[in-house]
Design a protein around this motif. Structure first.
Motif, PDB file in Angstrom:
ATOM      1  N   TYR B  33       0.831  -1.195   0.000  1.00  0.00           N
ATOM      2  CA  TYR B  33       0.000   0.000   0.000  1.00  0.00           C
ATOM      3  C   TYR B  33       0.877   1.260   0.000  1.00  0.00           C
ATOM      4  CZ  TYR B  33      -2.960  -3.546   2.274  1.00  0.00           C
ATOM      5  OH  TYR B  33      -3.634  -4.704   2.597  1.00  0.00           O
ATOM      6  N   TYR B  35       0.311   5.254   1.313  1.00  0.00           N
ATOM      7  CA  TYR B  35      -0.512   6.213   2.017  1.00  0.00           C
ATOM      8  C   TYR B  35       0.173   7.582   1.978  1.00  0.00           C
ATOM      9  CZ  TYR B  35      -3.106   2.435   4.422  1.00  0.00           C
ATOM     10  OH  TYR B  35      -3.893   1.363   4.727  1.00  0.00           O
ATOM     11  N   GLN B  37       0.300  11.223   4.246  1.00  0.00           N
ATOM     12  CA  GLN B  37      -0.082  11.903   5.482  1.00  0.00           C
ATOM     13  C   GLN B  37       0.372  13.351   5.411  1.00  0.00           C
ATOM     14  OE1 GLN B  37       1.561  10.369   9.209  1.00  0.00           O
ATOM     15  NE2 GLN B  37      -0.333  10.921  10.261  1.00  0.00           N
ATOM     16  N   LYS B  40      -1.616  17.860   9.725  1.00  0.00           N
ATOM     17  CA  LYS B  40      -2.919  18.091  10.340  1.00  0.00           C
ATOM     18  C   LYS B  40      -4.060  17.346   9.662  1.00  0.00           C
ATOM     19  CE  LYS B  40      -0.947  21.135  13.036  1.00  0.00           C
ATOM     20  NZ  LYS B  40      -0.611  20.780  14.424  1.00  0.00           N
ATOM     21  N   LYS B  41      -3.749  16.359   8.837  1.00  0.00           N
ATOM     22  CA  LYS B  41      -4.803  15.584   8.171  1.00  0.00           C
ATOM     23  C   LYS B  41      -4.602  14.095   8.439  1.00  0.00           C
ATOM     24  CE  LYS B  41      -6.121  16.654   4.004  1.00  0.00           C
ATOM     25  NZ  LYS B  41      -6.091  16.955   2.553  1.00  0.00           N
ATOM     26  N   PRO B  42      -5.679  13.325   8.397  1.00  0.00           N
ATOM     27  CA  PRO B  42      -5.516  11.877   8.590  1.00  0.00           C
ATOM     28  C   PRO B  42      -4.762  11.236   7.434  1.00  0.00           C
ATOM     29  CG  PRO B  42      -7.812  12.548   8.835  1.00  0.00           C
ATOM     30  CD  PRO B  42      -7.094  13.708   8.254  1.00  0.00           C
ATOM     31  N   LEU B  43      -4.216  10.064   7.685  1.00  0.00           N
ATOM     32  CA  LEU B  43      -3.599   9.291   6.603  1.00  0.00           C
ATOM     33  C   LEU B  43      -4.637   8.999   5.532  1.00  0.00           C
ATOM     34  CD1 LEU B  43      -1.873   8.277   9.263  1.00  0.00           C
ATOM     35  CD2 LEU B  43      -1.083   6.566   7.639  1.00  0.00           C
ATOM     36  N   LEU B  45      -5.307   6.678   2.096  1.00  0.00           N
ATOM     37  CA  LEU B  45      -4.866   5.584   1.246  1.00  0.00           C
ATOM     38  C   LEU B  45      -4.785   6.073  -0.190  1.00  0.00           C
ATOM     39  CD1 LEU B  45      -4.269   2.525   0.939  1.00  0.00           C
ATOM     40  CD2 LEU B  45      -6.728   2.228   0.556  1.00  0.00           C
ATOM     41  N   ASN B  58      -7.109   5.420  -5.277  1.00  0.00           N
ATOM     42  CA  ASN B  58      -8.066   6.250  -4.556  1.00  0.00           C
ATOM     43  C   ASN B  58      -8.114   7.664  -5.138  1.00  0.00           C
ATOM     44  OD1 ASN B  58     -10.014   6.499  -2.569  1.00  0.00           O
ATOM     45  ND2 ASN B  58      -8.566   7.118  -0.999  1.00  0.00           N
ATOM     46  N   LEU B  88       4.194  13.314   4.284  1.00  0.00           N
ATOM     47  CA  LEU B  88       4.871  12.068   4.632  1.00  0.00           C
ATOM     48  C   LEU B  88       4.210  10.951   3.830  1.00  0.00           C
ATOM     49  CD1 LEU B  88       6.930  10.628   6.572  1.00  0.00           C
ATOM     50  CD2 LEU B  88       4.977  10.254   8.099  1.00  0.00           C
ATOM     51  N   LEU B  90       3.854   7.064   3.221  1.00  0.00           N
ATOM     52  CA  LEU B  90       4.050   5.823   3.970  1.00  0.00           C
ATOM     53  C   LEU B  90       3.709   4.619   3.113  1.00  0.00           C
ATOM     54  CD1 LEU B  90       2.334   7.193   7.137  1.00  0.00           C
ATOM     55  CD2 LEU B  90       4.634   6.251   7.172  1.00  0.00           C
ATOM     56  N   GLN B 103      -1.617  -4.545   8.986  1.00  0.00           N
ATOM     57  CA  GLN B 103      -0.731  -3.872   8.053  1.00  0.00           C
ATOM     58  C   GLN B 103       0.518  -3.405   8.798  1.00  0.00           C
ATOM     59  OE1 GLN B 103      -2.527  -0.874   5.562  1.00  0.00           O
ATOM     60  NE2 GLN B 103      -4.230  -2.206   4.990  1.00  0.00           N
ATOM     61  N   PHE B 105       3.763  -0.939   8.633  1.00  0.00           N
ATOM     62  CA  PHE B 105       4.152   0.296   7.973  1.00  0.00           C
ATOM     63  C   PHE B 105       5.655   0.513   8.018  1.00  0.00           C
ATOM     64  CE2 PHE B 105       0.244   2.690   7.087  1.00  0.00           C
ATOM     65  CZ  PHE B 105      -0.685   1.894   7.726  1.00  0.00           C
ATOM     66  N   GLY B 106       6.158   1.140   6.968  1.00  0.00           N
ATOM     67  CA  GLY B 106       7.518   1.627   6.990  1.00  0.00           C
ATOM     68  C   GLY B 106       7.596   2.965   7.706  1.00  0.00           C
ATOM     69  N   PRO B 107       8.808   3.510   7.821  1.00  0.00           N
ATOM     70  CA  PRO B 107       8.980   4.776   8.550  1.00  0.00           C
ATOM     71  C   PRO B 107       8.558   6.004   7.754  1.00  0.00           C
ATOM     72  CG  PRO B 107      11.074   4.007   7.722  1.00  0.00           C
ATOM     73  CD  PRO B 107      10.088   2.939   7.391  1.00  0.00           C
TER      74      PRO B 107
END
Lengths: 111, 114
Positions: B33, B35, B37, B40-43, B45, B58, B88, B90, B103, B105-107
């Protein structure tokens, strides 16, 4: 999408238990309840998940209400390393099992 | 260490540049996947791949072009980005895309578009 509601932030003292609430009143019978957390400067990490019964693992416990409209993530003894944003997520097979993140709860832990 | 690595960790690029983000998972998973980020917003997809096949896009702008040559590697090719694409990025993987699957996640890659 089935949505979740969490407090924006919570505070805890080190070594004390923390109860992080999540409301999901529109949950469907096939939705799994997942919790992830994101430590500063890192990607999210899995914490725990459940469907109907309460769950325990080495990181936390998940208490699911009998009607499944709410759940609580329990950290039994908070440490400074538990300071993170905690996300409560419903995963629906109709959505392909997607992780849909909300704003989460920012947990701060005081020494 | 989650078993998912991402390179580079930080990237600064101009709007006319072309760059690529790389993700590698060492977990033997079949689903990967991307993503995004933003501050101030949600992750959000972006893309889902299952057994190297893209199964979800998406509504991501075409200036982001994913590539999955095998189940262990995932790339995100970037071209003609805008400053609002700074975020960011991800990568994550799971055994399969099921709703019970964890899931990993990487850094992340912190991208700044100037």
């Amino acid at each position: 999408d089935a949505k979740t509601t969490q407090p924006n932030s919570m505070e805890s003292n080190e070594e004390e238990p923390v109860h992080l609430p999540c409301n999901h009143s529109t949950i469907s019978g096939t939705d799994y309840i997942h919790w992830y957390r994101q430590l500063p400067s890192q990607g999210p990490e899995y914490v725990i998940h459940g469907l109907t019964s309460n769950v325990n693992n080495r990181m936390a416990s998940l208490a699911i209400a009998e009607d499944r409209k709410s759940s609580t993530l329990i950290l039994h003894r908070a440490t400074l390393r538990d300071a993170a944003v905690y996300y409560c997520i419903l995963r629906d097979n109709n959505q392909g099992g997607k992780l849909i993140f909300g704003q989460g709860t920012e947990l701060s832990v005081k020494p | 260490e989650t078993g998912v690595t991402q390179t580079p960790r930080h990237l600064v690029m101009g709007m006319t540049n072309k760059k690529s983000l790389k993700c590698e998972q060492h977990l033997g998973h079949n689903a990967m996947y991307w993503y995004k980020q933003s501050a101030k917003k949600p992750l959000e997809l972006m893309f889902v791949y299952n057994f190297k096949e893209q199964t979800e896009n998406n509504s991501v702008p075409s200036r982001f072009s994913p590539e999955c040559p095998n189940s262990s590697h995932l790339f995100l090719h970037l071209h003609t980005l805008q400053p609002e694409d700074s975020a960011l990025y991800l990568c994550a993987s799971s055994q399969d895309p099921g709703r019970w699957e964890t899931q990993y996640f990487g850094p992340g890659t912190r991208l700044l578009v100037l």
